[in-house]
Design a protein around this motif. Structure first.
Motif, PDB file in Angstrom:
ATOM      1  N   ASN B 143      -9.154  12.103  12.223  1.00  0.00           N
ATOM      2  CA  ASN B 143      -7.966  11.238  12.328  1.00  0.00           C
ATOM      3  C   ASN B 143      -8.161   9.856  11.703  1.00  0.00           C
ATOM      4  O   ASN B 143      -7.444   8.931  12.049  1.00  0.00           O
ATOM      5  CB  ASN B 143      -7.546  11.110  13.795  1.00  0.00           C
ATOM      6  CG  ASN B 143      -8.569  10.350  14.612  1.00  0.00           C
ATOM      7  OD1 ASN B 143      -9.731  10.235  14.208  1.00  0.00           O
ATOM      8  ND2 ASN B 143      -8.171   9.851  15.749  1.00  0.00           N
ATOM      9  N   LYS B 144      -9.141   9.700  10.830  1.00  0.00           N
ATOM     10  CA  LYS B 144      -9.322   8.411  10.158  1.00  0.00           C
ATOM     11  C   LYS B 144      -9.274   8.645   8.646  1.00  0.00           C
ATOM     12  O   LYS B 144      -9.881   9.604   8.151  1.00  0.00           O
ATOM     13  CB  LYS B 144     -10.659   7.773  10.534  1.00  0.00           C
ATOM     14  CG  LYS B 144     -10.786   7.409  12.012  1.00  0.00           C
ATOM     15  CD  LYS B 144     -10.058   6.128  12.356  1.00  0.00           C
ATOM     16  CE  LYS B 144      -9.872   5.934  13.832  1.00  0.00           C
ATOM     17  NZ  LYS B 144     -11.065   5.541  14.538  1.00  0.00           N
ATOM     18  N   GLY B 145      -8.567   7.752   7.944  1.00  0.00           N
ATOM     19  CA  GLY B 145      -8.444   7.889   6.497  1.00  0.00           C
ATOM     20  C   GLY B 145      -8.849   6.620   5.795  1.00  0.00           C
ATOM     21  O   GLY B 145      -9.626   5.837   6.352  1.00  0.00           O
ATOM     22  N   TYR B 146      -8.328   6.412   4.579  1.00  0.00           N
ATOM     23  CA  TYR B 146      -8.766   5.216   3.857  1.00  0.00           C
ATOM     24  C   TYR B 146      -8.281   3.910   4.473  1.00  0.00           C
ATOM     25  O   TYR B 146      -8.804   2.852   4.161  1.00  0.00           O
ATOM     26  CB  TYR B 146      -8.480   5.297   2.351  1.00  0.00           C
ATOM     27  CG  TYR B 146      -7.051   5.483   1.912  1.00  0.00           C
ATOM     28  CD1 TYR B 146      -6.666   6.669   1.300  1.00  0.00           C
ATOM     29  CD2 TYR B 146      -6.115   4.488   2.073  1.00  0.00           C
ATOM     30  CE1 TYR B 146      -5.366   6.852   0.880  1.00  0.00           C
ATOM     31  CE2 TYR B 146      -4.807   4.666   1.656  1.00  0.00           C
ATOM     32  CZ  TYR B 146      -4.438   5.854   1.065  1.00  0.00           C
ATOM     33  OH  TYR B 146      -3.141   6.039   0.661  1.00  0.00           O
ATOM     34  N   ASP B 147      -7.311   3.998   5.389  1.00  0.00           N
ATOM     35  CA  ASP B 147      -6.906   2.814   6.160  1.00  0.00           C
ATOM     36  C   ASP B 147      -8.055   2.284   7.011  1.00  0.00           C
ATOM     37  O   ASP B 147      -8.159   1.089   7.263  1.00  0.00           O
ATOM     38  CB  ASP B 147      -5.752   3.197   7.104  1.00  0.00           C
ATOM     39  CG  ASP B 147      -4.407   2.851   6.517  1.00  0.00           C
ATOM     40  OD1 ASP B 147      -4.388   2.460   5.338  1.00  0.00           O
ATOM     41  OD2 ASP B 147      -3.392   2.984   7.224  1.00  0.00           O
ATOM     42  N   VAL B 170      -9.525  12.282   1.090  1.00  0.00           N
ATOM     43  CA  VAL B 170      -9.087  11.238   2.035  1.00  0.00           C
ATOM     44  C   VAL B 170      -7.624  10.887   1.810  1.00  0.00           C
ATOM     45  O   VAL B 170      -7.183  10.711   0.670  1.00  0.00           O
ATOM     46  CB  VAL B 170      -9.927   9.941   1.865  1.00  0.00           C
ATOM     47  CG1 VAL B 170      -9.658   8.981   3.008  1.00  0.00           C
ATOM     48  CG2 VAL B 170     -11.389  10.240   1.780  1.00  0.00           C
ATOM     49  N   ALA B 171      -6.875  10.794   2.891  1.00  0.00           N
ATOM     50  CA  ALA B 171      -5.494  10.309   2.843  1.00  0.00           C
ATOM     51  C   ALA B 171      -5.428   9.008   3.648  1.00  0.00           C
ATOM     52  O   ALA B 171      -6.454   8.517   4.105  1.00  0.00           O
ATOM     53  CB  ALA B 171      -4.560  11.350   3.427  1.00  0.00           C
ATOM     54  N   GLU B 172      -4.227   8.496   3.827  1.00  0.00           N
ATOM     55  CA  GLU B 172      -4.082   7.204   4.497  1.00  0.00           C
ATOM     56  C   GLU B 172      -4.616   7.241   5.936  1.00  0.00           C
ATOM     57  O   GLU B 172      -5.394   6.380   6.335  1.00  0.00           O
ATOM     58  CB  GLU B 172      -2.600   6.832   4.488  1.00  0.00           C
ATOM     59  CG  GLU B 172      -2.353   5.373   4.773  1.00  0.00           C
ATOM     60  CD  GLU B 172      -0.881   5.045   4.708  1.00  0.00           C
ATOM     61  OE1 GLU B 172      -0.112   5.835   4.130  1.00  0.00           O
ATOM     62  OE2 GLU B 172      -0.507   3.994   5.248  1.00  0.00           O
ATOM     63  N   ASN B 173      -4.183   8.262   6.680  1.00  0.00           N
ATOM     64  CA  ASN B 173      -4.539   8.302   8.112  1.00  0.00           C
ATOM     65  C   ASN B 173      -5.397   9.491   8.506  1.00  0.00           C
ATOM     66  O   ASN B 173      -5.592   9.738   9.690  1.00  0.00           O
ATOM     67  CB  ASN B 173      -3.265   8.335   8.964  1.00  0.00           C
ATOM     68  CG  ASN B 173      -2.468   7.077   8.790  1.00  0.00           C
ATOM     69  OD1 ASN B 173      -3.034   5.981   8.818  1.00  0.00           O
ATOM     70  ND2 ASN B 173      -1.184   7.210   8.554  1.00  0.00           N
TER      71      ASN B 173
END
Lengths: 150, 273
Positions: B143-147, B170-173
């Protein structure tokens, strides 16, 4: 009002069934949301629903992303859709037992190709399990879909 | 009526022709956009969160029931788990003195041998949201991305410090992690306490296999511990991987057995492919 809601649910059922089955993915029973292929197949070929095909293609793509099988299920779906549309020898909408045998053939061939692409015995056993499991679940799903249609 | 039938047939053929036209596009795309498949992965990063979000909304009652059931199950096993933990704690306390001695000896030896141990630049704690294990593929989502600072190629380890997989997309979230058991996973490893190197190859089963040893006379046996070798430049040297259970099978941490992981960023020389 109740009739309107029930009509809406009846119309939305094919789309919701795909979404829910894809979303509730768990290893072994529903890996990568593969069970969503049951409503995808049923509402694309056996009991076609308007505007379902693009939606089904998107979910095949999402299954591919979860499986890490780049465009495989999307490709197979599009190929089967095109092949079915061009021919008029077999009418899938009039198949016996809601087309369970056609579905089994569709899924078995696709799984076999996937196993061949990354050959090992574990993959083969998992594919056999999934073919049997999806084939078994297809029958009650088709019965449910028939009841909802009525 | 007949005209209606003909127009319906023409419409069906047009739809099939459009679908058939997509197929060569897919094939060409697969050939030209490898190995990153940026367009497809980019598209998935938009479509997947939307589908996930709608799916969460539709399936919340099922999730609520599932959570309640697992809560009840956890509560019922709490007492026996507590007893077991007490026993394990007393065992651990007994071993602590020996461990302290071993750590100080290890530090001393490290200084003497001039070994530089790589320290992660960043560590991010994440939850496993989806475990996608099917056929010979084994990936999972966190549940962690590049954010949150997750990048492709970062090492994903369990809370005990054993390698679980490598971030592949990797996606945002969220991020997709390729686990060690995935058939596409092939990691250079070293037998702990020796200079023998090999490759750990995932095969879709729960136990990946090791082979291609650097020393042809080396006899692999059960119980040997494996660590990352740092050869390829993506992972550093020394991350524990698992223990050999036979002459080729390796027992690793499976994503299905854990719910949380730590994502570590090292100063990698090469890009993960």
């Amino acid at each position: 009002m109740i009739k309107k809601i029930s009509d809406f649910l009846r119309t939305a059922f094919p789309f919701l069934a795909v979404l829910v089955l894809w979303h509730l993915s768990v290893p072994f029973w529903n890996p990568g949301g593969i069970l969503a292929l049951i409503p995808i197949f049923y509402y694309s070929f056996i009991n076609p629903v308007p505007w379902f095909v693009p939606y089904a293609a998107v979910f095949c793509f999402l299954i591919d992303y979860k499986f890490d099988t780049l465009l495989f299920w999307t490709f197979i779906y599009c190929m089967f859709y095109a092949a079915n549309g061009f021919q008029n020898f077999v009418d899938l909408t009039r198949q016996k037992n809601e087309g369970v045998m056609v579905f089994m053939a569709y899924f078995s061939v696709a799984s076999f190709l996937l196993v061949i692409l990354g050959w090992n015995f574990i993959g083969l056993f998992r594919a056999i399990w999934l073919v049997l499991w999806l084939g078994t679940l297809y029958i009650p799903f088709a019965a449910l879909a028939q009841r909802i249609k009525k | 009526m007949n005209q209606k039938k003909i127009s319906s047939r023409v419409y069906s053929i047009v739809k099939s022709a459009i679908t058939a036209a997509v197929l060569p596009v897919f094939l060409i795309y697969i050939m030209i956009d490898k190995p990153d498949y940026k367009i497809m992965n980019g598209l998935a990063k938009i479509v997947l969160p939307v589908a996930q979000w709608v799916g969460d909304g539709v399936t919340w009652p099922i999730h609520a029931i599932g959570k309640a059931a697992s809560g009840i199950r956890e509560l019922s096993t709490l007492r026996s788990e507590n007893e077991e933990l007490k026993v394990r704690l007393s065992d651990a306390l007994r071993n602590k003195t020996e461990c302290d001695i071993a750590i100080s000896e290890n530090q001393h030896l490290t200084q003497q041998l001039d070994i530089v141990k790589e320290i992660p630049q960043k560590s991010i704690v994440a939850n496993i949201t989806y475990n996608n294990e099917a056929f010979s593929h084994s990936t999972f989502f966190i549940n962690k991305g590049y954010d949150s600072g997750v990048e492709s190629g970062m090492a994903v380890v369990s809370f005990e410090g054993s390698l679980v997989g490598i971030v592949s997309d990797v996606a945002e979230n969220f991020a997709k992690v390729r686990s060690l058991t995935d058939s596409k996973s092939n990691i250079p490893v070293r037998i702990a306490g020796s200079e023998v190197y090999g490759f750990l190859q995932g095969n879709g089963s729960n136990t990946p296999t090791i082979g291609f040893f650097s020393d042809p006379e080396f006899q692999p046996t059960r119980g040997l511990k494996l660590i990352t070798s740092g050869i390829r430049g993506v992972l550093p040297n020394g991350i524990p991987i698992g223990e050999m259970t036979s002459h080729e099978d390796v027992n690793v941490v499976l994503p299905s057995k854990i719910s949380d992981v730590i994502v570590l960023k090292f100063n990698s020389k090469d890009k993960y492919k």
